[in-house]
Design an enzyme around this catalytic site. Structure first.
Site, PDB file in Angstrom:
ATOM      1  CD  GLU A   6      -2.581   1.290   2.289  1.00 60.50           C
ATOM      2  OE1 GLU A   6      -4.321   2.687   1.804  1.00 60.50           O
ATOM      3  OE2 GLU A   6      -2.436   1.153   3.162  1.00 60.50           O
TER       4      GLU A   6
ATOM      5  CD  GLU B 265      -1.967  -3.985   6.770  1.00 61.05           C
ATOM      6  OE1 GLU B 265      -3.370  -5.046   6.861  1.00 61.05           O
ATOM      7  OE2 GLU B 265      -1.836  -3.189   7.168  1.00 61.05           O
TER       8      GLU B 265
ATOM      9  CD  GLN C 299       1.420   2.299   4.839  1.00 61.81           C
ATOM     10  OE1 GLN C 299       0.198   3.067   5.754  1.00 61.81           O
ATOM     11  NE2 GLN C 299       1.661   2.874   3.631  1.00 61.81           N
TER      12      GLN C 299
ATOM     13  N   PRO D  10      -1.846  -9.341  10.496  1.00 54.62           N
ATOM     14  CG  PRO D  10      -3.050  -7.664  10.068  1.00 54.62           C
ATOM     15  CD  PRO D  10      -2.119  -7.913  10.448  1.00 54.62           C
TER      16      PRO D  10
ATOM     17  CG  HIS E  10       2.685   3.264  13.663  1.00 53.57           C
ATOM     18  ND1 HIS E  10       1.168   2.683  14.783  1.00 53.57           N
ATOM     19  CD2 HIS E  10       2.577   3.600  12.477  1.00 53.57           C
ATOM     20  CE1 HIS E  10       0.182   3.296  12.997  1.00 53.57           C
ATOM     21  NE2 HIS E  10       0.779   3.574  12.060  1.00 53.57           N
TER      22      HIS E  10
END
Lengths: 326, 358
Positions: free
Chosen positions: A29, A60, A82, A89, A129
């Site tokens: 993505e 994902e 990302q 997932p 993250h």
């Protein structure tokens, strides 16, 4: 070539392979027009076209499963997650298929794919993250897990990962994406996987680390030198399968070992290295093996990030304790 | 408030032979070729015998868990019959019919379920995937393979199969969705046999059809009588031709009934209504096709007897080959893990070989 950052080196390596191998295809993505949220794929779609640098829908598991299918046809997919915190997932596809396909088909279908993910903390990112879950992937037979610590290694190891006939999880320490620059010759020369790098030779203790923590580890080594402690520093680089020969050789020489990682302590890559040293070099040890790591907690939101992450002082404290054993 | 309809959709149902074997509408050309129909009957019968034999092997401790296709034979045999050897099959655990039709041998299938990875080292269907055990992952693999085929500008189709329960998994939607966006040449067969182990369709979905799940991905969805081999073969042929010629993906829901347990490890009598099952037996695909063949004077009791003898011999030969297949050695755990075994693992390999089965 001018001095480049780690992320520019990742970009350069992928560009080199896109240029020289028509089977290489890159997707994920935002990787196309936007060039990736960290710009790892900046300019690649423009140069190599939408057919080879592909923006995918946001899913994902699909991104990883697509890589499995394409690799089964002999293509060399590079799939971007990302952030590593979003890789879960995709774990189903990575563990159940990418890692096992060669084995379960007796080599009939192979998986020459790379799954890239920026990982680790230190950039004040939102929740999910900043994870360092390399140990999860290191535990799975059939996968290789590669973590570059600097620009030249990012270039050489990424080339090796793309060319490797087996699935490689390529984890990019995003905290150091842009903090150092190296002169990197864009000549397509790869670095070997499954090989540690000895970044500093020393005789008193072996410091073992990888990824972003290599920077604190090297700084600690310099400070230790000023205290008269001569540390050897090893960048593991491929955390699975680990080149234990280089590590054991060093520990047998220095008699002391300290492992430094950002990930939680228990059941980790550091645990595995410590266990291997204990199994195979215990009689060379002059002191217990030390570990400096993140805590066995959830990676905190960024107000506590600095307290979670190992730093130079924590490394120095641990090394000084190890050095007390005579 | 002004309300307008911005989009509307429909799902078409296809059937050629009704449960009594009578044509419900004009038949496609192939269905009038009695040699083709006899062959399809034989293939379905062989699958049924093979399944029964596999069950017997499991019950006598000679094989592991096995999922039969009883009552659902028309699906795999139907799509398998229109696949070319260049097409790719990405099977799930109940795709035995498709695998057999695409060239995977009975011995290989027995070896797989008998616990030997060599069973997925297909000697003929070199690009077909091994059976996907985790639910719905294979849907995405089909899109990945179809993407590679599209990038290389090849005219090949990819077929995958999933149970209706599997369509509740995210991977089902993710795989069909990307196939729709990229117009990939993939055919997604849903074997709607009414049961995901013990969970019936009314617990699985609020949808009227499983085929309409394709609509959310912008993909054509078709429903077919999965007990009617003519209808299954016809829609499969349509979807495969479409896939090969750049027409994009199709989702096909084949409606059938699982007349057996989920696997040898299941006991369907705990949840299946015997009256419903009894009705379902009246609707099964073999008896229907046999009636059609007999109505066309293309099948006799003698043909049936001859076929039974031949198939029994064929299946027995496969079982014999399976039983005589060499046991894998411990080195086989290591030798295919990576292109080159890691240094760290080499001592484990040596130790495993030295230790053997001790």
């Amino acid at each position: 070539m001018a001095a480049i950052t780690l992320i520019e080196a990742v970009n350069a390596a992928m560009a080199y392979e896109l240029e020289h191998d028509q089977d290489v295809v890159l997707f994920g993505e935002d990787v196309g027009k936007n060039g990736g949220v960290f710009r790892a794929t900046d300019g690649l779609q423009k140069k190599y076209g939408k057919d080879r640098v592909i923006d995918t829908p946001l899913a994902e598991s699909m991104i990883a499963g697509l890589a499995v299918g394409m690799a089964a046809q002999g293509m060399k997919p590079i799939a971007e997650m990302q952030f590593m915190g979003f890789i879960f997932p995709a774990v189903d596809q990575i563990f159940c298929h990418a890692a096992r396909m060669r084995h379960r088909t007796r080599g009939r279908i192979t998986q020459p794919l790379v799954i890239r993910a920026p990982f680790g903390g230190g950039i004040h990112a939102p929740e999910h993250h900043s994870e360092s879950t390399e140990a999860l992937f290191s535990h799975i037979p059939g996968l290789k897990v590669v973590i570059p610590s600097n620009p030249s290694r990012a270039y050489g190891l990424m080339l090796a990962a793309i060319r490797d006939p087996d699935p490689v999880i390529f984890l990019e320490p995003k905290r150091v994406y842009r903090i150092v620059k190296h002169e990197v010759e864009d000549n397509g020369e790869e670095y070997p996987l499954e090989a540690c790098f000895v970044d500093r030779e020393g005789s008193d203790i072996t410091l073992i680390s990888w990824g972003a923590m290599m920077h604190e580890t090297l700084q600690a080594a310099e400070k230790l030198a000023a205290e008269g402690i001569d540390a050897e520093v090893i960048d593991v680089a491929t955390v699975s399968p680990i080149d234990m020969d280089t590590i054991l050789e060093s520990v047998e020489k220095t008699g002391r070992a300290c492992i430094i990682q950002e990930a939680p302590k228990s059941g980790s890559v550091g645990s595995e290295i410590a266990a291997e040293i204990a199994e195979k070099a215990v009689l060379s040890l002059l002191a217990p093996i030390g570990r400096v790591s993140g805590y066995d907690t959830v990676m905190p939101y960024y107000r506590l990030e600095k307290q979670y992450m190992p730093n130079v002082d924590r490394i120095l404290d641990e090394v000084r304790t190890i050095m007390e054993y005579k | 408030m002004t309300t307008t309809t911005v989009a509307s959709f429909e799902i078409k149902y296809h059937q050629y032979l009704d449960a009594s074997g009578k044509p419900a509408k004009d038949l496609p050309k192939f269905a009038k070729d009695m040699n083709t129909m006899r062959e399809l009957y034989r293939d379905m019968y062989k699958l049924r015998v093979f399944d029964a034999k596999a069950y017997a092997l499991q019950r006598t401790g000679k094989m592991g868990t096995y999922p039969a296709s009883l009552g659902q034979e028309a699906i795999g045999i139907g799509y398998g019959d229109v696949m070319t050897k260049e097409d790719v099959l990405i099977p799930y655990y109940r795709s035995t019919g498709g695998l057999l039709k695409h060239g995977v041998t009975m011995e290989e299938i027995l070896r797989y379920w008998g616990g030997d990875e060599e069973g997925a080292n297909y000697s003929v269907a070199k690009e077909d995937f091994p059976i996907c055990v985790p639910i719905a992952n294979q849907i995405i693999h089909a899109s990945g393979v179809a993407k590679a085929i599209q990038m290389r500008k090849q005219k090949r189709a990819v077929v995958t199969e999933i149970g209706e329960g599997g369509t509740s998994e995210g991977d089902f939607y993710e795989g069909v969705n990307v196939a729709g966006i990229w117009n990939l040449g993939a055919v997604f067969f849903i074997n709607n046999n009414q049961w995901a182990i013990s969970v019936p369709t009314d617990i699985q979905t609020a949808c009227e059809t499983y085929a309409q799940k394709a609509i959310a991905a912008g993909v054509e969805g078709i429903q077919v009588d999965g007990n009617d081999i003519i209808a299954v073969r016809e829609v499969a042929n349509y979807a495969l031709e479409k896939a090969r010629s750049g027409g994009g993906p199709t989702v096909i829901e084949a409606i059938t009934y699982r007349l057996c347990d989920h696997t040898t490890a299941d006991d369907a009598s705990r949840y299946d209504d015997p009256k419903v099952k009894e009705e379902a037996w009246k609707n099964e695909p073999l008896v229907r096709l046999r009636k059609y063949l007999e109505d066309n004077k293309a099948w006799s009791d003698e043909d049936e007897e001859k076929m039974k003898e031949e198939v029994a011999k064929e299946v027995e030969a496969a079982v014999k080959a399976y039983e005589e297949a060499p046991m894998p050695g411990p080195e086989e755990m290591f030798d295919y893990l990576y292109a080159e075994l890691p240094e760290l693992t080499k001592p484990q390999r040596e130790a495993a070989i030295k230790r053997g089965a001790k």
